[in-house]
Design a protein around this motif. Structure first.
Motif, mmCIF file in Angstrom:
data_model
loop_
_atom_site.group_PDB
_atom_site.id
_atom_site.type_symbol
_atom_site.label_atom_id
_atom_site.label_comp_id
_atom_site.label_asym_id
_atom_site.label_seq_id
_atom_site.Cartn_x
_atom_site.Cartn_y
_atom_site.Cartn_z
ATOM 1 N N PRO A 17 16.341 -21.293 -0.651
ATOM 2 C CA PRO A 17 15.092 -21.954 -0.250
ATOM 3 C C PRO A 17 15.058 -22.295 1.236
ATOM 4 N N GLN A 18 13.858 -22.235 1.790
ATOM 5 C CA GLN A 18 13.561 -22.646 3.153
ATOM 6 C C GLN A 18 14.479 -22.014 4.190
ATOM 7 N N SER A 19 14.746 -20.731 4.016
ATOM 8 C CA SER A 19 15.608 -20.003 4.931
ATOM 9 C C SER A 19 14.819 -18.870 5.594
ATOM 10 N N ASP A 20 15.133 -18.606 6.854
ATOM 11 C CA ASP A 20 14.524 -17.477 7.557
ATOM 12 C C ASP A 20 15.420 -16.247 7.517
ATOM 13 N N ASP A 21 16.502 -16.296 6.705
ATOM 14 C CA ASP A 21 17.355 -15.119 6.547
ATOM 15 C C ASP A 21 16.540 -13.993 5.937
ATOM 16 N N SER A 22 16.709 -12.796 6.469
ATOM 17 C CA SER A 22 15.947 -11.641 6.000
ATOM 18 C C SER A 22 16.725 -10.893 4.920
ATOM 19 N N HIS A 23 16.021 -10.520 3.846
ATOM 20 C CA HIS A 23 16.588 -9.763 2.729
ATOM 21 C C HIS A 23 15.728 -8.515 2.563
ATOM 22 N N CYS A 24 16.336 -7.335 2.688
ATOM 23 C CA CYS A 24 15.567 -6.093 2.748
ATOM 24 C C CYS A 24 15.947 -5.111 1.644
ATOM 25 N N SER A 25 14.994 -4.236 1.346
ATOM 26 C CA SER A 25 15.267 -3.150 0.398
ATOM 27 C C SER A 25 16.187 -2.135 1.075
ATOM 28 N N THR A 26 17.048 -1.505 0.286
ATOM 29 C CA THR A 26 17.970 -0.505 0.834
ATOM 30 C C THR A 26 17.315 0.868 0.918
ATOM 31 N N LYS A 27 16.147 1.005 0.302
ATOM 32 C CA LYS A 27 15.350 2.243 0.357
ATOM 33 C C LYS A 27 13.885 1.833 0.454
ATOM 34 N N GLU A 36 0.805 -1.211 0.000
ATOM 35 C CA GLU A 36 0.000 0.000 0.000
ATOM 36 C C GLU A 36 0.844 1.270 0.000
ATOM 37 N N GLN A 37 1.981 1.230 0.678
ATOM 38 C CA GLN A 37 2.845 2.412 0.730
ATOM 39 C C GLN A 37 4.309 1.996 0.737
ATOM 40 N N ALA A 38 5.150 2.916 0.322
ATOM 41 C CA ALA A 38 6.587 2.641 0.296
ATOM 42 C C ALA A 38 7.109 2.490 1.725
ATOM 43 N N ALA A 39 7.923 1.476 1.928
ATOM 44 C CA ALA A 39 8.562 1.209 3.217
ATOM 45 C C ALA A 39 9.749 0.293 2.952
ATOM 46 N N THR A 40 10.585 0.096 3.960
ATOM 47 C CA THR A 40 11.639 -0.905 3.837
ATOM 48 C C THR A 40 10.945 -2.262 3.854
ATOM 49 N N GLN A 41 11.041 -2.983 2.755
ATOM 50 C CA GLN A 41 10.394 -4.290 2.622
ATOM 51 C C GLN A 41 11.441 -5.374 2.863
ATOM 52 N N CYS A 42 11.099 -6.347 3.699
ATOM 53 C CA CYS A 42 12.002 -7.460 3.993
ATOM 54 C C CYS A 42 11.312 -8.781 3.672
ATOM 55 N N PHE A 43 12.059 -9.682 3.047
ATOM 56 C CA PHE A 43 11.524 -10.979 2.622
ATOM 57 C C PHE A 43 12.391 -12.095 3.162
ATOM 58 N N TRP A 44 11.752 -13.250 3.385
ATOM 59 C CA TRP A 44 12.453 -14.470 3.755
ATOM 60 C C TRP A 44 11.873 -15.606 2.943
ATOM 61 N N MET A 45 12.379 -16.812 3.141
ATOM 62 C CA MET A 45 12.026 -17.920 2.247
ATOM 63 C C MET A 45 11.423 -19.119 2.983
ATOM 64 N N ARG A 46 10.821 -18.898 4.133
ATOM 65 C CA ARG A 46 10.188 -19.998 4.860
ATOM 66 C C ARG A 46 9.149 -20.668 3.955
ATOM 67 N N ASN A 47 9.185 -21.978 3.896
ATOM 68 C CA ASN A 47 8.255 -22.788 3.090
ATOM 69 C C ASN A 47 8.357 -22.515 1.584
ATOM 70 N N THR A 48 9.424 -21.862 1.153
ATOM 71 C CA THR A 48 9.639 -21.618 -0.275
ATOM 72 C C THR A 48 10.694 -22.600 -0.744
ATOM 73 N N LEU A 49 10.341 -23.385 -1.758
ATOM 74 C CA LEU A 49 11.157 -24.537 -2.146
ATOM 75 C C LEU A 49 12.147 -24.258 -3.271
ATOM 76 N N ILE A 50 11.979 -23.139 -3.971
ATOM 77 C CA ILE A 50 12.861 -22.830 -5.101
ATOM 78 C C ILE A 50 13.691 -21.590 -4.787
ATOM 79 N N PRO A 51 14.949 -21.542 -5.233
ATOM 80 C CA PRO A 51 15.771 -20.352 -4.995
ATOM 81 C C PRO A 51 15.258 -19.183 -5.842
ATOM 82 N N LEU A 52 15.221 -18.005 -5.238
ATOM 83 C CA LEU A 52 14.672 -16.828 -5.910
ATOM 84 C C LEU A 52 15.608 -15.636 -5.778
#
Length: 150
Positions: A109-119, A74-90
């Protein structure tokens, strides 16, 4: 409500919806849109609701090379993603309102490591790992598509 109780309720609701998603399998019926990356045409599913974004590409065993998922917030923010229950590398491309890639993150895949936007961004495009690298698409590259007004 006590903050700890509020957190526990939120965690249980999140766990329940993830469990429900696992019972029904991957999301395959989301709306789609076309994006361009130079001469490359992408057919992407659009995850716009909180539940759609939370499930994302979980439980997929494969994804065609020209397909991906665009997460719309809905609005711009620092977005962070992880890969829990995700089976393919992205690879996640964190994308500004005008379609410019802010940064890219390869995710295991299947990692809880957080990957975030720099802006702060409103869009995140997930593609098979290596898709951007193979096409020499990096931060600063501008994607096209109706969603970006281009």
């Amino acid at each position: 409500m006590h903050p700890a109780l509020h957190w526990i309720c939120g965690f249980l609701l999140t766990s329940l919806s993830t469990w429900a998603a696992a019972q029904s399998g991957p999301q395959l019926q989301l709306p789609r849109t076309k994006l361009t990356a130079g001469m490359h045409m992408l057919d992407v599913q659009v995850a716009q609701t909180s539940e759609q974004r939370q499930i994302g590409l979980m439980f997929r065993k494969e994804m065609p090379q020209h397909e991906g998922m665009l997460f719309v917030f809905e609005q711009a923010a620092t977005q962070c993603f992880w890969m829990r229950n995700t089976l393919i590398p992205l690879t996640a491309a964190f994308v500004a309102d005008d379609g410019t890639i802010v940064n890219l993150a390869d995710m295991k895949p299947q990692s809880d490591d957080s990957h975030c936007s720099t802006k702060p961004v409103r869009y995140v495009l997930e593609m098979n790992v290596g898709w951007f690298a193979k096409r020499q698409i990096k931060a600063g590259y501008q994607l096209g598509g109706q969603v970006f007004g281009r």
